[in-house]
Design an enzyme around this catalytic site. Structure first.
Site, PDB file in Angstrom:
ATOM      1  N   LYS A  32       0.754  -1.199  -0.449  1.00  0.00           N
ATOM      2  CA  LYS A  32      -0.118   0.245   0.256  1.00  0.00           C
ATOM      3  C   LYS A  32       0.908   1.029  -0.031  1.00  0.00           C
ATOM      4  O   LYS A  32       0.292   2.141  -0.644  1.00  0.00           O
ATOM      5  CB  LYS A  32      -1.127   0.243   0.610  1.00  0.00           C
ATOM      6  CG  LYS A  32      -2.405   1.162   1.008  1.00  0.00           C
ATOM      7  CD  LYS A  32      -3.159   1.163   2.606  1.00  0.00           C
ATOM      8  CE  LYS A  32      -4.038  -0.491   2.447  1.00  0.00           C
ATOM      9  NZ  LYS A  32      -4.574  -0.598   4.025  1.00  0.00           N
ATOM     10  N   ARG A 101      -3.207   3.760   8.505  1.00  0.00           N
ATOM     11  CA  ARG A 101      -3.372   2.475   7.438  1.00  0.00           C
ATOM     12  C   ARG A 101      -2.212   1.217   8.023  1.00  0.00           C
ATOM     13  O   ARG A 101      -1.386   1.533   7.559  1.00  0.00           O
ATOM     14  CB  ARG A 101      -3.074   2.708   6.406  1.00  0.00           C
ATOM     15  CG  ARG A 101      -4.229   3.906   6.167  1.00  0.00           C
ATOM     16  CD  ARG A 101      -4.938   4.134   4.683  1.00  0.00           C
ATOM     17  NE  ARG A 101      -5.363   4.111   3.879  1.00  0.00           N
ATOM     18  CZ  ARG A 101      -5.691   3.772   2.536  1.00  0.00           C
ATOM     19  NH1 ARG A 101      -4.378   4.507   2.347  1.00  0.00           N
ATOM     20  NH2 ARG A 101      -5.912   3.057   1.762  1.00  0.00           N
ATOM     21  N   GLY A 110      -8.568  -6.397   4.201  1.00  0.00           N
ATOM     22  CA  GLY A 110      -8.805  -6.969   5.178  1.00  0.00           C
ATOM     23  C   GLY A 110      -8.386  -7.241   6.954  1.00  0.00           C
ATOM     24  O   GLY A 110      -9.220  -7.359   7.653  1.00  0.00           O
ATOM     25  N   MET A 112      -5.922  -6.897   8.176  1.00  0.00           N
ATOM     26  CA  MET A 112      -5.057  -5.990   9.373  1.00  0.00           C
ATOM     27  C   MET A 112      -5.722  -5.044   9.742  1.00  0.00           C
ATOM     28  O   MET A 112      -7.312  -4.538   9.474  1.00  0.00           O
ATOM     29  CB  MET A 112      -3.490  -5.934   9.087  1.00  0.00           C
ATOM     30  CG  MET A 112      -2.948  -6.715   9.675  1.00  0.00           C
ATOM     31  SD  MET A 112      -0.843  -6.111   9.139  1.00  0.00           S
ATOM     32  CE  MET A 112      -1.002  -6.165   6.945  1.00  0.00           C
ATOM     33  N   ARG A 345      -3.638  -1.666  -5.958  1.00  0.00           N
ATOM     34  CA  ARG A 345      -2.801  -2.857  -6.152  1.00  0.00           C
ATOM     35  C   ARG A 345      -3.734  -3.717  -7.232  1.00  0.00           C
ATOM     36  O   ARG A 345      -4.483  -3.349  -8.137  1.00  0.00           O
ATOM     37  CB  ARG A 345      -3.136  -2.684  -4.991  1.00  0.00           C
ATOM     38  CG  ARG A 345      -4.694  -4.152  -4.427  1.00  0.00           C
ATOM     39  CD  ARG A 345      -5.130  -4.268  -2.999  1.00  0.00           C
ATOM     40  NE  ARG A 345      -6.017  -4.297  -3.200  1.00  0.00           N
ATOM     41  CZ  ARG A 345      -6.463  -3.983  -1.479  1.00  0.00           C
ATOM     42  NH1 ARG A 345      -6.306  -3.932  -0.336  1.00  0.00           N
ATOM     43  NH2 ARG A 345      -7.915  -4.319  -1.492  1.00  0.00           N
ATOM     44  N   HIS A 468     -16.281  -7.930   1.245  1.00  0.00           N
ATOM     45  CA  HIS A 468     -15.117  -8.733   1.601  1.00  0.00           C
ATOM     46  C   HIS A 468     -15.930 -10.369   1.564  1.00  0.00           C
ATOM     47  O   HIS A 468     -14.720 -10.766   0.831  1.00  0.00           O
ATOM     48  CB  HIS A 468     -15.516  -8.502   3.427  1.00  0.00           C
ATOM     49  CG  HIS A 468     -14.240  -9.604   3.816  1.00  0.00           C
ATOM     50  ND1 HIS A 468     -15.054 -10.911   4.022  1.00  0.00           N
ATOM     51  CD2 HIS A 468     -13.256  -9.295   4.237  1.00  0.00           C
ATOM     52  CE1 HIS A 468     -13.921 -11.418   5.111  1.00  0.00           C
ATOM     53  NE2 HIS A 468     -12.245 -10.625   4.826  1.00  0.00           N
ATOM     54  N   SER A 800       9.836 -45.587 -15.852  1.00  0.00           N
ATOM     55  CA  SER A 800       8.575 -44.814 -15.579  1.00  0.00           C
ATOM     56  C   SER A 800       8.770 -44.494 -13.583  1.00  0.00           C
ATOM     57  O   SER A 800       8.866 -45.982 -13.238  1.00  0.00           O
ATOM     58  CB  SER A 800       7.432 -45.440 -16.175  1.00  0.00           C
ATOM     59  OG  SER A 800       6.753 -44.407 -15.445  1.00  0.00           O
ATOM     60  N   CYS A 868       5.128 -41.771 -13.469  1.00  0.00           N
ATOM     61  CA  CYS A 868       3.854 -41.754 -13.873  1.00  0.00           C
ATOM     62  C   CYS A 868       2.766 -42.351 -12.608  1.00  0.00           C
ATOM     63  O   CYS A 868       1.703 -42.488 -11.947  1.00  0.00           O
ATOM     64  CB  CYS A 868       3.499 -43.304 -14.480  1.00  0.00           C
ATOM     65  SG  CYS A 868       4.049 -44.903 -13.742  1.00  0.00           S
ATOM     66  N   TYR A 888       9.369 -36.749 -19.353  1.00  0.00           N
ATOM     67  CA  TYR A 888       8.535 -36.211 -19.307  1.00  0.00           C
ATOM     68  C   TYR A 888       7.650 -36.588 -17.799  1.00  0.00           C
ATOM     69  O   TYR A 888       7.707 -37.532 -17.398  1.00  0.00           O
ATOM     70  CB  TYR A 888       6.775 -37.074 -20.069  1.00  0.00           C
ATOM     71  CG  TYR A 888       7.580 -38.138 -19.683  1.00  0.00           C
ATOM     72  CD1 TYR A 888       6.453 -39.124 -19.130  1.00  0.00           C
ATOM     73  CD2 TYR A 888       8.211 -39.694 -20.957  1.00  0.00           C
ATOM     74  CE1 TYR A 888       6.250 -40.576 -18.721  1.00  0.00           C
ATOM     75  CE2 TYR A 888       7.985 -40.767 -20.708  1.00  0.00           C
ATOM     76  CZ  TYR A 888       7.440 -41.021 -19.677  1.00  0.00           C
ATOM     77  OH  TYR A 888       7.074 -42.401 -19.064  1.00  0.00           O
TER      78      TYR A 888
HETATM   79  P1  ADP Z   1      -8.125  -1.572   3.748  1.00  0.00           P
HETATM   80  O1  ADP Z   1      -6.045  -2.599   3.818  1.00  0.00           O
HETATM   81  O2  ADP Z   1      -8.763  -2.819   4.578  1.00  0.00           O
HETATM   82  O3  ADP Z   1      -8.159  -1.598   2.185  1.00  0.00           O
HETATM   83  P2  ADP Z   1      -7.453   0.637   4.175  1.00  0.00           P
HETATM   84  O4  ADP Z   1      -6.738   1.239   5.411  1.00  0.00           O
HETATM   85  O5  ADP Z   1      -7.328   1.116   2.379  1.00  0.00           O
HETATM   86  O6  ADP Z   1      -7.748  -0.800   4.917  1.00  0.00           O
HETATM   87  O7  ADP Z   1      -8.348   2.158   4.810  1.00  0.00           O
HETATM   88  C1  ADP Z   1      -9.806   1.709   4.613  1.00  0.00           C
HETATM   89  C2  ADP Z   1     -10.937   2.216   3.950  1.00  0.00           C
HETATM   90  O8  ADP Z   1     -11.052   3.801   4.513  1.00  0.00           O
HETATM   91  C3  ADP Z   1     -10.994   2.069   2.197  1.00  0.00           C
HETATM   92  O9  ADP Z   1     -11.919   2.557   2.220  1.00  0.00           O
HETATM   93  C4  ADP Z   1      -9.472   3.579   1.939  1.00  0.00           C
HETATM   94  O10 ADP Z   1     -10.141   3.720   0.872  1.00  0.00           O
HETATM   95  C5  ADP Z   1     -10.794   4.533   3.734  1.00  0.00           C
HETATM   96  N1  ADP Z   1      -9.144   5.465   3.631  1.00  0.00           N
HETATM   97  C6  ADP Z   1      -8.348   5.407   4.107  1.00  0.00           C
HETATM   98  N2  ADP Z   1      -6.920   6.842   4.073  1.00  0.00           N
HETATM   99  C7  ADP Z   1      -8.048   7.119   4.073  1.00  0.00           C
HETATM  100  C8  ADP Z   1      -8.237   9.081   3.830  1.00  0.00           C
HETATM  101  N3  ADP Z   1      -6.906   9.414   4.303  1.00  0.00           N
HETATM  102  N4  ADP Z   1      -9.018   9.466   3.766  1.00  0.00           N
HETATM  103  C9  ADP Z   1     -10.509   8.924   3.370  1.00  0.00           C
HETATM  104  N5  ADP Z   1     -10.421   7.723   2.854  1.00  0.00           N
HETATM  105  C10 ADP Z   1      -9.154   6.976   4.352  1.00  0.00           C
HETATM  106 MG    MG Z   2      -7.969  -0.624   0.966  1.00  0.00          MG
END
Ligand code: ADP
Ligand code: MG
Ligand code: MG
Length: 913
Positions: A32, A101, A110, A112, A345, A468, A800, A868, A888
């Protein structure tokens, strides 16, 4: 100087210098963080921010505190954000807010933690109300912070917040969050603060920096949270990597109707079609879309609602695809009409989409064919040939009223199973009770992943294609339907209901992830054909081209210089045909004994076995000969131009005889009833079977040992093979028969039997007046044969590896007993890394194979070598076969496409280019 623990998004150049390459940057900043920095560099609108490195996380995990200098660097980076944004953290007049984040090297969606709206407190909230004149937005954001901070940082249960919120809405008679007014949110802020105090004994921290510090720590800790650990186990991500922490200036999608938030894939993650796919919500914040709290709008609608933003969004995402040469999964937020990108990503996708995207990107000139082949994992191909519902059976089910509901087709494939309403129960029933399970939930959360992985299918009543449940199911290839909103789930009663139909926990349903339909009961499934999957066919042809490159494999003289070929194990012409249509270029194993079991033949086989003299035996064998000849005829015809390895009879003879106990019962019954008719024959048969009894038949009279005791059987078989081959040749079919002698332990066995058989081959060819190439060879499945391979290869023209037996004999395990009694424990306890009957044990069995090849080629440089055993279709075992110099691999027809891709992968991986 203290170490650099923190990189601003615009310091990505420094990170590259430090880490060496982009892989290194991703390891250091997490996927990220690296993506955000890379987008910043590419002038994509990303809110200012910085990343605390995975190294800091790992240092923290070791010592339990932030490494020296980290916090100072975070604070001074905050100053940088203040400068860039013209705002101030904790200042009510021009407040700055940030998110904190998680983000590891490999995306763990999702798994962490993330906390949004950090910096909000009683004072800055008031300040924001003044600034925005939008108290509803401010208090909504504030209550979110208290909730997220409470659950993520302080470990309070979600329910503690959700319960009072649900009660509040119920009291007011609201159905959706959109009905909440500013006053409502404001009073929820008060309630949430009380919850916080009650649960933690402390007040919600008002100091912005304290919030930031604790949130950073919580993200570090979430690396070792249960769901993150579970996810890493399931995906094979290493526990050592650690997560980075990204501090990102908040942009607010919940500021009104000219704001919003969404997620999108640059191509359809289910089909791979080149078409933007995503969902967004106006006036909402981050997680709302993914959580499926409100029904989101398809991204296409944005074109009408905000044409300028839409245009910019399409332009940016196109640029991102070109840059990464991969389908992207992006998060974005619109604040007051301005677009911000928050994440990019490589998108997770179904097997089908993976293949289509890889092939399309070659056509678009984005990637090479080799790259395309590498982009699809061999096991994904397996998923493509997996069951679908038989359409007429489905129609029948529909007619009979079994249709339950239709939701979003989130992950394709057909699943039939018993339903369970929570992840633990689903996992337990699947693992301990060996049931096939469908997990049913209103929606799933990261804590539910273990249940989903254990299930055959997943069904939710809420959420959309980017929820999710959908994302996780696609990643693991689990058929999944989401958002089947007609279904009412009652978690207390453990039932789900659609109108008058109620399904209880443990009852069966059928879920069609391809169409989104859900049915009561069990609908039969069928496997799809390869022919109709044109992109997959293209990709497999490219894989074949890679393997056919001369020089792609290096090895000693006499070793193959191309990649592995893929042959198949097929006993019947129809299997051979299928395998050939799947791309097999030879038969590596035809088991002749199956042919003996057919109803018209078995009585003859039994009489042959019970014969008292060679003449009598030959008489019965003469009757079997035409059958066998026609079997082989069909096989040669199906494999026109390809080598066909036919194994001579292998199992112990008692396998062809009636069951001893059942026969004994019959005899006793006749005796008791005093009947004499048929008694004598049954008694004789029983005596004969008893005479054949062995205490360990798998190590007894079978394979070549049997051929030496009763040579008439294999003599008949060889005659049948060569007569069929000769007849085919006369019809213009190109035959390449290879006769395989099983279970050789010493070359003396071959010396005894092989010349007799070769004489028959010569005789038949002379009788028929034709000539064709043929080989005699042996299976290597007894360690002694592997060890003495240079001797064995003096007679055997090919080897074989029968790795099922070779594994049994090398470990001294009887497979069935081992798998039933102790293998699971051995793997759990780490005594064995995996089940050696599934993946070749390179250190033991694999060494023997390697040695057999090098010894064998010493006396016969052009020795043809294959495998085989079941391992022939396993990608890791295939890699080993490539490395030791097999010509093979041979696997079951359904695994052929998987093996074709796997052979190309290993060829590229080890080509040194
Ligand atoms: P995950 O890895 O679970 O997607 P994220 O760190 O990407 O967690 O964040 C969760 C949500 O919060 C995402 O929808 C992301 O776009 C939103 N988000 C994160 N940081 C910001 C920010 N600085 N401003 C607005 N929305 C944010
Ligand atoms: Mg995210
Ligand atoms: Mg065997």
């Amino acid at each position: 100087m203290t170490k650099k623990w923190v990189y601003l998004f615009d310091e990505v150049g420094d990170a590259e210098k430090y880490a060496g390459d982009w892989e290194g940057v991703r390891a250091l900043l997490g996927g990220k963080g690296a993506g955000l920095a890379d987008m910043t560099r590419a002038k994509v609108p990303v809110p200012p921010g910085f990343t605390v490195t995975t190294e800091a996380c790992n240092a923290y995990r070791k010592s339990g505190k932030f490494p020296e200098g980290q916090w100072d660097q975070e604070m001074s980076s905050m100053k940088d954000l203040e400068k860039k944004t013209g705002k101030q953290f904790g200042d009510p007049d021009k407040p700055l807010f940030v998110s904190c984040r998680s983000g590891a090297k490999f995306s763990m969606p999702g798994m962490m933690n993330t906390v949004l709206n950090i910096g909000l407190n009683d004072v800055t909230a008031e300040g924001m109300v003044k600034l925005t004149s939008n108290p509803r937005f401010v208090y909504d954001s504030y209550r979110r912070l208290i909730e997220m901070f409470g659950t993520v940082v302080m470990d309070i249960d979600d329910e503690a917040f959700e319960q009072p919120m649900a009660e509040y809405k119920a009291k007011k008679g609201y159905k959706s969050d959109t009905e909440m007014t500013s006053q409502d949110w404001k009073s929820l802020v008060v309630t949430f603060k009380e919850v916080f105090k009650k649960e933690t004994g402390q007040d919600f921290p008002q100091d912005a920096y304290e919030q930031l510090e604790l949130a950073t720590e919580a993200v570090f800790k979430s690396w070792n949270g249960k769901r993150a650990v579970d996810y890493r186990r399931a995906t094979g991500i290493s526990d050592d990597l650690g997560t980075a922490v990204n501090i990102v200036t908040m942009v607010f999608g919940n500021m009104g109707e000219d704001s919003g938030t969404g997620v999108a894939f640059t191509r359809d993650p289910s089909t791979g079609e080149k078409k933007m796919m995503g969902d967004y919500l106006l006036n909402a914040q981050g997680e709302d879309v993914v959580a499926g709290i409100r029904n989101a709008d398809p991204i296409g609608n944005l074109k009408k609602q905000m044409p300028e933003v839409y245009k910019e969004f399409m332009e940016i995402t196109d640029r991102l695809e070109q840059h990464y040469k991969e389908m992207q999964d992006v998060e974005f937020t619109i604040e007051g009409g301005k677009l911000w990108m928050l994440q990019t990503r490589n998108g997770k996708r179904t097997a089908k989409a993976a293949v289509k995207i890889a092939v399309d990107m070659v056509d678009e000139g984005l990637i090479s064919k080799d790259e395309a082949v590498l982009r699809v994992a061999p096991d994904q191909v397996d998923a493509l040939l997996h069951p679908q519902f038989n359409s007429s059976e489905k129609a029948k089910a529909e007619k009979s009223g079994a249709f339950l509901a239709k939701g979003v087709n989130a992950s394709p494939g057909a699943a039939v199973g018993q339903i369970y309403f929570d992840a633990d129960k689903a996992e337990e029933m699947a693992k301990n009770n060996k049931q096939t399970v469908i997990m049913v939930r209103p929606f799933t959360k990261p804590d539910d992943v273990h249940g989903m992985i254990a299930a055959q299918g997943v069904l939710t009543s809420e959420g959309g294609a980017t929820s999710h449940a959908a994302v996780v199911a696609r990643q693991f290839g689990i058929p999944c339907v989401v958002g089947a909103s007609a279904i009412m789930i009652d978690l207390d009663k453990r039932t789900m209901t659609v109108q008058d139909k109620t399904v209880k926990e443990g009852e069966w349903i059928s879920v069609d992830g391809t169409t989104g339909e859900v049915f009561l009961g069990q609908i039969p499934t069928t496997a799809p054909t390869l022919e109709e999957q044109t992109e997959l066919l293209t990709l497999l042809l490219w894989a074949d081209e890679i393997c056919a490159r001369d020089g792609i494999r290096k090895g000693p003289k006499g070793y193959p210089t191309r990649g592995l070929q893929v042959w198949t194990n097929a006993d019947y012409p129809k299997d051979a045909q299928r395998a050939r249509s799947y791309g097999a270029v030879g038969i590596g194993l035809c088991r002749t004994e199956h042919m003996f079991f057919e109803p018209v033949r078995l009585p003859i086989v039994q009489k042959m076995i019970l014969s008292h003299s060679s003449e009598e035996r030959t008489r019965y064998l003469d009757k079997l000969l035409p059958y066998q000849r026609s079997d082989f005829d069909g096989l040669f015809e199906a494999m026109d131009g390809c080598p066909v390895i036919i194994r001579l009879i292998d199992p112990p003879l008692h396998e062809f005889m009636p069951d001893e106990e059942a026969l004994l019962e019959e005899v006793i019954e006749l005796r008791v009833k005093g009947e004499t008719k048929g008694l004598k024959e049954k008694e004789d048969l029983l005596a004969a079977i008893r005479g054949m009894h062995e205490s360990n038949p798998m190590m007894g009279l079978r394979g070549v040992r049997l051929s030496i005791s009763l040579p008439e059987i294999v003599e008949m078989q060889v005659r049948a093979i060569f007569e069929a081959a000769a007849d085919c040749t006369l019809r213009g079919v190109v035959v390449k028969p290879e006769v395989m002698i099983p279970l050789t332990g010493t070359v003396k066995e071959l010396e005894w039997i092989q010349p007799r058989l070769e004489r028959i081959a010569g005789t038949v060819m002379k009788e028929k007046g034709v000539n064709f190439d043929y080989k005699f060879g042996t299976m290597i499945e007894i360690p002694r044969a592997a060890v003495t391979a240079s001797e064995v290869a003096k007679l055997a023209q090919f080897f074989s590896f029968g790795t099922n037996d070779l594994t049994q004999m090398t470990f001294g395990y009887s497979r069935d007993d081992a798998e039933r009694n102790f293998l699971v424990t051995y793997v759990e306890q780490g005594i064995l890394p995996v089940n050696p009957f599934q993946v070749i044990d390179r250190d033991g069995v694999g060494k023997l194979m390697e040695m057999a090849i090098s010894e064998g080629r010493k006396s016969r440089p052009d020795l043809e070598v294959g495998i085989c055993g079941e391992h022939g279709g396993d990608p890791e075992s295939i890699e080993w076969c490539h490395l030791i110099g097999n010509n093979y691999v041979s696997c079951s027809p359904f695994r052929v496409p998987v093996a074709r891709l796997a052979t190309a992968h290993v060829a590229l991986k080890h080509s040194g280019t």
